[in-house]
Design an enzyme around this catalytic site. Structure first.
Site, PDB file in Angstrom:
ATOM      1  CB  SER A 262      13.173  17.616 -48.247  1.00 44.84           C
ATOM      2  OG  SER A 262      12.451  18.889 -46.747  1.00 44.84           O
ATOM      3  CE  LYS A 263       6.218  16.180 -51.294  1.00 46.98           C
ATOM      4  NZ  LYS A 263       4.882  15.205 -51.607  1.00 46.98           N
ATOM      5  NE  ARG A 264       9.657  15.999 -43.714  1.00 45.96           N
ATOM      6  CZ  ARG A 264      10.550  14.900 -44.397  1.00 45.96           C
ATOM      7  NH1 ARG A 264      11.764  15.372 -44.104  1.00 45.96           N
ATOM      8  NH2 ARG A 264      10.234  13.782 -44.119  1.00 45.96           N
ATOM      9  CG  LEU A 267       4.201  20.725 -47.709  1.00 40.63           C
ATOM     10  CD1 LEU A 267       4.393  18.924 -47.396  1.00 40.63           C
ATOM     11  CD2 LEU A 267       3.143  20.585 -48.899  1.00 40.63           C
TER      12      LEU A 267
END
Length: 506
Positions: A262-264, A267
């Site tokens: 995921s984009k999480r 990050l």
């Protein structure tokens, strides 16, 4: 045999995730292998989720990857329009046909009605009731209302949706190209909305209608769409198109450190999950992409192809031509593929080493220009790239590995020199300057030979002089072999840097 036609159908709602690009890649490889067509259509029927700039971003990503569609909103073919929002009336016709044939129905329930249903029918065994065969006859729809009342509501343009009428308990199946036979019982499937209150279709209706009208023969999509398959199978059957249904392949998830990538994760762990940079127009949040991180598209595609597929051999490095030749959808794994950023960087390093100097020149020049190094002599740049490319894992590494060829050091790692610095070493470098001035030949091997002979004549170990020499030329303990650096810098620049450093070391 039908002409092979595959499609990728993204929604313009944000950045293009690795999983999406891999779906594009497998479609593209399959189409090229079979001399077929790769179609891109934009699924923009949910106007509430539409993000300005997202469609242009999709095309930019695919262009960088080298995965150009044969048909798209930018390259119209014979089956347009290629944006679903421009096909609105097409969908209503088929939705109305389903109602007329008894396979769908009008539903006039308000949001309040739906919320009341969820509360009234909630039980411990069924905490989230669905609009399905068990509740449809208790709701406000054309199955429960008199025909005259239905027509009156329609004539008054009363807001409504069209829902598929899913059988209460029917076993249906299809053969997945990745997973084999897949079976479902419709008893656990709700009556999905096919046409929304604004007249736009949902994905379920649009994907079936578009695949049929665009003559799609194979549909590859992520496994997250498997739960929707029963509805799609029913629609192909109810519309009378069963014999034209594409062969499906549901691709495995790409897994990150904690489940689906995921984009999480990006990050948190500092690696990209989008192909290229995406800036959210609402929040201004930037999500970094593989391109901007310093990846070659060839390496990105090579790495991505192997996230869930292999050709049955130990081969890891593939050109796009080799992938087209060897790809087989039957060899795609059904289990999730683990994303490994270090492995992705390994691929990039190997591809940088594979590239010849002219193939890297424009990218390296761009990177250096961004950091203020401009007006570079091309022949000089080529020498620098040839010397440093095997040391670069990412394209962005070229700045760290080459900047000292274009700018003399402004600071020196004096602490690495001072403890063992002496007058004798100072005299050596003063003598070495004279040697450089006197020589006509300027090649790495000759520079090294002269350097070591002079050291021996002055009774100094060459190894004690090479670190100071490196720091004189580049400012620190880094870079390619020091005599190679000197050879590329040239006689005058080498002399100048030795003189500058001697003034600092004194």
């Amino acid at each position: 045999m039908k002409r092979v036609r595959v499609r990728f159908a993204p929604s313009p709602t944000g950045g293009l995730h690795l999983g999406g690009i891999r779906t594009v890649l497998y479609n593209y490889l399959f189409a090229r292998q079979h001399n077929g067509d790769f179609v891109l259509r934009i699924e923009d029927t949910d106007q509430t989720r539409y993000v300005p700039g997202a469609e242009e971003y999709i095309f930019d990503c695919l262009e960088w990857c080298g995965l150009k569609p044969d048909e798209s909103p930018l390259t119209e073919g014979n089956y347009g329009p290629y944006r679903q929002s421009e096909r609105k009336e097409i969908y209503r016709k088929y939705a109305e046909q389903l109602v007329a044939d008894g396979f769908a129905y009008y539903a006039f329930d308000t949001p309040e009605d739906l919320e009341k249903m969820r509360q009234d029918f909630k039980t411990e065994q069924n905490p989230s009731p669905q609009y399905d065969h068990s509740v449809r006859l208790k709701m406000k729809n054309s199955l429960t209302l008199e025909e005259a009342e239905v027509q009156k509501l329609l004539a008054a343009n009363t807001r409504h949706v069209i829902r598929i009428k899913v059988p209460e308990s029917e076993n249906i199946s299809f053969v997945d190209l990745v997973r084999g036979e897949v079976n479902f019982n419709t008893g656990i499937v709700d009556d999905k909305v096919l046409l929304k209150g604004d007249g736009m279709p949902t994905y379920h209706l649009a994907v079936v209608v578009d695949d049929y009208l665009m003559k799609i023969t194979h549909a590859f999509r992520g496994e997250e769409w498997l739960p929707s398959a029963p509805v799609h199978l029913l629609l192909w059957k109810y519309l009378g198109w069963q014999t034209d249904m594409p062969q499906w392949a549901h691709l495995p998830l790409i897994l990150g450190p904690n489940g689906k990538l995921s984009k999480r994760d990006a990050l948190k762990y500092g690696f990209p999950v989008f192909a290229t940079n995406w800036t959210d127009p609402k929040t201004g949040e930037l999500t970094e992409g593989f391109r901007e991180k310093g990846f070659l598209p060839e390496a990105f595609i090579n790495f991505l192809a192997l996230l869930g597929w292999n050709d049955g051999t130990e081969q890891e490095m593939f050109t796009i031509e080799e992938l087209i030749q060897k790809f087989s959808i039957e060899r795609v794994h059904s289990g999730g593929a683990r994303f490994d950023y270090e492995k992705a960087k390994w691929f990039n390093h190997e591809w940088i080493k594979r590239f010849d100097v002219p193939g890297l020149r424009s990218e390296v020049e761009r990177i250096l220009n961004q950091r203020g190094i401009v007006d570079i002599d091309r022949s000089y740049l080529d020498k620098v790239i040839a010397l440093t490319k095997d040391r670069c894992v990412l394209l962005t590494d070229f700045y760290d590995q080459t900047h000292f060829f274009f700018k003399a050091p402004e600071q020196y790692d004096v602490n690495a020199v001072k403890p063992k610095w002496s007058e004798g070493k100072k005299r050596f470098f003063e003598s070495f300057i004279d040697e450089i001035k006197a020589t006509d030949m300027w090649e790495s091997a000759l520079i090294e030979d002269g350097f070591k002979k002079l050291a021996m004549m002055q009774d100094i170990k060459p190894g004690e002089l090479q670190l100071p020499f490196r720091i004189m030329l580049v400012g620190g303990k880094f870079g390619p072999p020091v005599f190679d650096i000197a050879a590329v810098l040239g006689k005058e620049e080498t002399i100048k840097r030795i003189q500058n450093a001697l003034a600092v070391f004194a």
